[in-house]
Design an enzyme around this catalytic site. Structure first.
Site, mmCIF file in Angstrom:
data_model
loop_
_atom_site.group_PDB
_atom_site.id
_atom_site.type_symbol
_atom_site.label_atom_id
_atom_site.label_comp_id
_atom_site.label_asym_id
_atom_site.label_seq_id
_atom_site.Cartn_x
_atom_site.Cartn_y
_atom_site.Cartn_z
ATOM 1 N N LYS A 1 26.343 -50.485 -125.127
ATOM 2 C CA LYS A 1 27.492 -49.719 -125.854
ATOM 3 C C LYS A 1 28.873 -50.219 -125.205
ATOM 4 O O LYS A 1 29.896 -50.595 -125.674
ATOM 5 C CB LYS A 1 27.562 -48.195 -126.048
ATOM 6 C CG LYS A 1 26.420 -47.560 -126.824
ATOM 7 C CD LYS A 1 25.883 -46.193 -126.451
ATOM 8 C CE LYS A 1 24.725 -45.751 -127.305
ATOM 9 N NZ LYS A 1 23.977 -44.755 -126.850
ATOM 10 N N GLN B 1 24.847 -39.292 -123.115
ATOM 11 C CA GLN B 1 23.644 -40.023 -123.549
ATOM 12 C C GLN B 1 22.499 -39.055 -123.205
ATOM 13 O O GLN B 1 22.398 -38.367 -122.050
ATOM 14 C CB GLN B 1 23.491 -41.380 -122.327
ATOM 15 C CG GLN B 1 22.356 -42.190 -122.825
ATOM 16 C CD GLN B 1 22.428 -42.935 -124.219
ATOM 17 O OE1 GLN B 1 23.516 -43.299 -124.428
ATOM 18 N NE2 GLN B 1 21.153 -42.816 -124.748
ATOM 19 N N ASP C 1 29.430 -39.154 -131.289
ATOM 20 C CA ASP C 1 28.118 -39.068 -131.622
ATOM 21 C C ASP C 1 27.552 -38.364 -132.787
ATOM 22 O O ASP C 1 26.902 -38.441 -133.453
ATOM 23 C CB ASP C 1 27.340 -38.778 -130.619
ATOM 24 C CG ASP C 1 26.238 -40.026 -130.302
ATOM 25 O OD1 ASP C 1 26.014 -40.732 -130.808
ATOM 26 O OD2 ASP C 1 25.463 -39.366 -129.146
#
Ligand code: NDP
Length: 295
Positions: A62, A106, A129
């Site tokens: 990412k 994450q 997200d």
């Protein structure tokens, strides 16, 4: 953003929905857009807790792609021994930092930590997200906000390769709030207009239900569960599931046999995974625009 990808085909004649290629095109478009705006500072921050190897690989990827797109990326890393309070403090610092536009925590967090209160700290505008209660609520209600990256990436693949969803019958296999449920919402919402079935482990005669579908999105995490017999000739088959085997990463779809029946198919790897990252970067730029950055 709609990026049109040039078509290529599998040996069996299916249109290959090439996520790597579309991700690279998307990154290139974002870079051009940011440069054209005078390269404003747009910042993605990630929070990685512990030493889970796949999580580290995903986070590193990412950051690499963010840099390629001209997005500043900031990495916050905490050891496996971090307490709930330490993780929440780290996230709080990013939430209040006006230089940070998007925050990604994450997952999974180490077992001793509770992800829910950590995610709940993210304001919808920085939740790139799209996984918090508020972001998912906005998706359900059709309000502006960030959609979860994996299902959004699936929509980008479908759209960019010119596959129509309007009036089509779609089935999503898997009903998690991470993938399946938001995928069903995105396929069914106004503008996409598919008629969508949400299947799960209690669905009876999954094969028959799949065979009625024009579009199958397999997101169950069951290696090879979608066979050629599940697929109506010409259908679009999207593989989200990831299982790790001795031979490497395996999807939910038996690519070798399905590609000679399907009209379009994603490879695994190289399909939905790269598009998850592309959409994370798209959401980051959208977050910066929401925060007042001209881009
Ligand atoms: P979950 O385990 O949370 O959900 C799996 C879903 O699949 C559940 O709804 C479950 O049903 C359903 N399911 C399981 N077995 C079957 C079956 N035999 N038939 C029908 N449905 C079944 O997983 P996630 O949604 O988080 O992830 C799904 C997969 O996608 C995983 O392999 C994950 O690694 C992968 N993934 C891939 C990404 C990418 O970028 N490509 C990103 C994120 C995830 P029930 O609810 O009844 O238990």
């Amino acid at each position: 953003m709609n990026v049109v990808a040039e078509p290529s085909y599998t040996e069996g004649g299916a249109l290959l929905l090439d996520g790597n290629r579309l991700r690279d095109l998307t990154v290139g478009h974002l870079r051009a857009r940011i440069e054209a705006a005078g390269s404003p500072a747009i910042c993605l921050a990630t929070v990685l807790v512990g030493d889970d190897a796949p999580s580290r690989v995903y986070v590193n990827m990412k950051h690499r792609k963010a840099t390629e797109a001209g997005i500043i990326s900031r990495s916050v890393e905490l050891p496996n021994s971090a307490t709930q309070q330490e993780v929440e403090q780290a996230v709080a610092g990013l939430v209040t930092d006006s230089n940070v536009h998007g925050i990604l925590v994450q997952l999974p967090l180490p077992d001793h930590l509770d992800a829910e209160p950590v995610l709940a700290m993210l304001p919808p505008e920085k939740d790139i997200d799209g996984l918090t209660d508020r972001s998912l609520g906005r998706l359900v209600r059709g309000l502006p906000g960030h959609a979860p990256c994996t299902p959004l990436g699936v929509m980008r693949l479908i759209d960019s390769y010119g596959i129509s969803t309007s009036g089509q019958r779609a089935i999503v296999v898997g009903r998690s709030t991470l993938v399946g449920l938001p995928q069903m919402l995105l396929l069914s919402r106004r503008g996409a207009d598919a008629t969508t079935t949400l299947a799960h482990s209690r669905t009876s005669d999954l094969m028959s239900v799949c065979r009625e579908a024009d579009i199958i999105v397999a997101a169950a995490g069951q290696a090879g569960m979608i066979t050629a017999d599940h697929v109506r000739p010409g259908a679009t088959v999207i593989d989200v599931g990831i299982s790790r085997s001795e031979d490497g990463i395996v999807g939910d779809v038996r690519f070798d046999e399905v590609q000679s029946v399907a009209g379009a198919i994603t490879p695994m790897p190289g399909g939905t995974g790269p598009m998850t990252i592309a959409c994370l970067l798209e959401n980051t730029v959208a977050a910066a625009v929401m925060a007042g950055v001209s881009c």
